[in-house]
Design an enzyme around this catalytic site. Structure first.
Site, short mmCIF file in Angstrom:
data_model
loop_
_atom_site.label_atom_id
_atom_site.label_comp_id
_atom_site.label_asym_id
_atom_site.label_seq_id
_atom_site.Cartn_x
_atom_site.Cartn_y
_atom_site.Cartn_z
N LYS A 128 -10.71 8.32 11.47
CA LYS A 128 -12.27 7.99 11.45
C LYS A 128 -12.51 6.93 12.45
CE LYS A 128 -12.34 9.59 6.77
NZ LYS A 128 -10.97 10.21 6.62
N GLY B 205 0.86 -1.41 0.13
CA GLY B 205 -0.08 -0.20 -0.05
C GLY B 205 0.81 1.17 0.10
N VAL C 125 -3.36 11.30 4.55
CA VAL C 125 -2.16 11.34 3.86
C VAL C 125 -2.03 11.66 2.59
CG1 VAL C 125 -0.14 10.09 3.74
CG2 VAL C 125 -0.95 10.09 6.00
N LYS D 267 -10.04 0.56 3.25
CA LYS D 267 -10.25 1.86 3.98
C LYS D 267 -10.81 2.96 3.32
CE LYS D 267 -6.61 4.02 1.43
NZ LYS D 267 -5.38 4.85 1.07
N ASP E 275 -3.48 -13.59 3.12
CA ASP E 275 -4.55 -12.43 3.51
C ASP E 275 -4.60 -12.51 5.02
OD1 ASP E 275 -7.38 -11.64 4.32
OD2 ASP E 275 -8.13 -12.31 2.37
N VAL E 276 -4.66 -11.26 5.67
CA VAL E 276 -4.91 -11.31 7.11
C VAL E 276 -5.99 -12.24 7.97
CG1 VAL E 276 -3.49 -9.00 7.36
CG2 VAL E 276 -5.84 -8.87 7.11
N SER F 79 -4.06 3.49 12.75
CA SER F 79 -5.22 3.81 12.88
C SER F 79 -5.79 5.28 12.33
CB SER F 79 -5.89 3.81 14.22
OG SER F 79 -7.18 3.68 14.16
N GLY G 266 -2.03 11.99 -1.26
CA GLY G 266 -1.56 11.25 -2.58
C GLY G 266 -1.60 9.46 -2.22
N ARG H 216 -20.91 12.83 1.21
CA ARG H 216 -21.43 11.27 0.95
C ARG H 216 -21.76 10.62 2.24
NH1 ARG H 216 -16.32 9.28 -2.19
NH2 ARG H 216 -15.26 10.34 -0.19
#
Ligand SMILES: NC(=O)c1ccc[n+]([C@@H]2O[C@H](COP(=O)([O-])OP(=O)(O)OC[C@H]3O[C@@H](n4cnc5c(N)ncnc54)[C@H](OP(=O)(O)O)[C@@H]3O)[C@@H](O)[C@H]2O)c1
Length: 335
Positions: A127, A14, A167, A85, A61-62, A124, A169, A255
């Site tokens: 949100k 990511g 963050v 996310k 996969d976690v 984290s 970009g 939204r």
């Protein structure tokens, strides 16, 4: 801190992880850095980009505890970055968000304990504070699981959380979207011009993550003291860089699941929030912990009732513009 260590990164392909790996390889000498994620394409791209034998890539996969456990077998430090996310995606795929962000986080905790990992750092988000959408709810649960893990289980593993706002970009953030909209339609869609958001470059964010990792005792939440700006100001700066006199701004409304202002330290948390230095607040757990009290007890309390994107220091347009101009993603060819 990281020299001669085996580092394990969930969500290793990511946006945060790419900068994390860049700074780890530039500034330290880790023994190995394991990139753990599901998609082979992004792993292949990342492998080519870094071309560094210290990086090891594992598809997993976690949610899959067996594979996660095996992949983490020799890890010293775990950065847990894997998450769903996007707010609307989580709203439309609720159970998937629960499985990755909550169940996956518990798997990371259990695998870290069974493998004797020294530190686990969970990243984290604002949100997660007084959450208003499912993404925030799942990240709030993740935070609770992580900060309580040290006291709930008999373990030497140090579990800590770092909470950050937007963050610049990163995948799915509004600035690359604005750039694309200008290129395609010479128009920017704005949800609410007065909406405020925290903003920081990936480089700065990872620098702060490293500081927190060094200080972490376990059970605390580090909060980055970020500056903020309005959505309209973000649009104006993007128009200044990429737009022209004919670039339009179109208001489309907020939204589902979006707040007008984000909060990094809530009113309920502020009585137990300390000011660590210019860059951080530290939120201590509600139940007394002598180690944390010894380390942070003498620090001053946060002075405001809450730390929100409305009352945070505002980024001056000139500061924002110059930071943004240094961001390499901004100048990469659009897909
Ligand atoms: N971006 C921000 O502004 C921001 C701000 C505050 C906090 N955060 C938090 O920081 C973390 C990293 O964010 P980011 O912006 O770097 O996200 P990102 O670019 O979307 O990366 C997410 C990573 O997680 C992996 N992943 C997703 N689901 C997975 C699963 N089930 N198992 C294993 N890997 C999985 C993805 O790869 P695959 O899809 O190939 O598996 C990818 O490597 C997240 O936890 C996010 O909540 C982000």
């Amino acid at each position: 801190m990281f020299n001669d260590k085996n580092i394990f990164i969930t969500g290793g392909t990511g946006s945060w992880a790419n900068e994390l790996v860049t700074q780890l390889l530039e500034n330290y000498k880790p023994k190995k850095v394991v990139i753990y994620s599901r998609g082979e394409h992004r792993q292949v791209e990342m492998k080519r980009h870094f071309n560094n034998p210290l990086l090891k890539f594992v598809i997993g996969d976690v949610r899959d505890k067996n594979i996660l456990n095996m992949a983490m077998h020799d890890a010293d430090i775990v950065f847990h970055l894997a998450a769903l996310k996007h707010v609307p995606v989580c709203e439309e795929n609720c159970w998937e968000a629960v499985l990755t962000n909550i169940y996956g986080t518990q798997n990371v905790i259990e695998c870290a304990i069974s493998n004797g990992v020294k530190k686990v750092i969970d990243v984290s988000t604002d949100k997660a504070v007084d959450p208003f959408n499912l993404y925030g709810v799942t990240k709030a649960c993740g935070e609770k699981l992580v900060v309580n893990a040290g006291k709930n289980y008999d373990t030497k593993t140090i579990f800590t959380c770092i909470r950050a706002g937007n963050v610049m970009g990163t995948h799915g953030s509004v600035l690359p979207l604005f750039r694309e909209q200008i290129a395609l339609n010479n128009e920017i869609t704005i949800t609410d011009p007065e909406m405020t958001r925290y903003l920081m470059s990936t480089k700065e964010a990872i620098g702060l993550v490293f500081k927190a990792v060094t200080k972490a005792i376990g059970g605390e939440v580090f909060v980055m003291r970020m500056s903020s700006t309005t959505v309209e100001e973000m649009a104006n700066v993007m128009i200044e860089i990429f737009g022209n006199k004919k670039t339009k701004k179109k208001i489309i409304g907020v939204r589902p699941g979006e707040k007008k202002h984000e909060v990094l330290v809530s009113k309920n948390e502020s009585p137990r929030t300390k000011v660590l230095d210019d860059n951080y607040f530290v939120i201590l757990p509600q139940d007394k912990n002598s180690k944390l009290e010894d380390a942070y007890g003498n620090l001053p309390n946060i002075s405001s009732e809450e730390f929100s994107s409305l009352n945070a220091k505002r980024l001056k347009n000139s500061e924002f513009l110059s930071t943004l101009k240094k961001e390499s993603w901004l100048w990469e060819k659009q897909s």
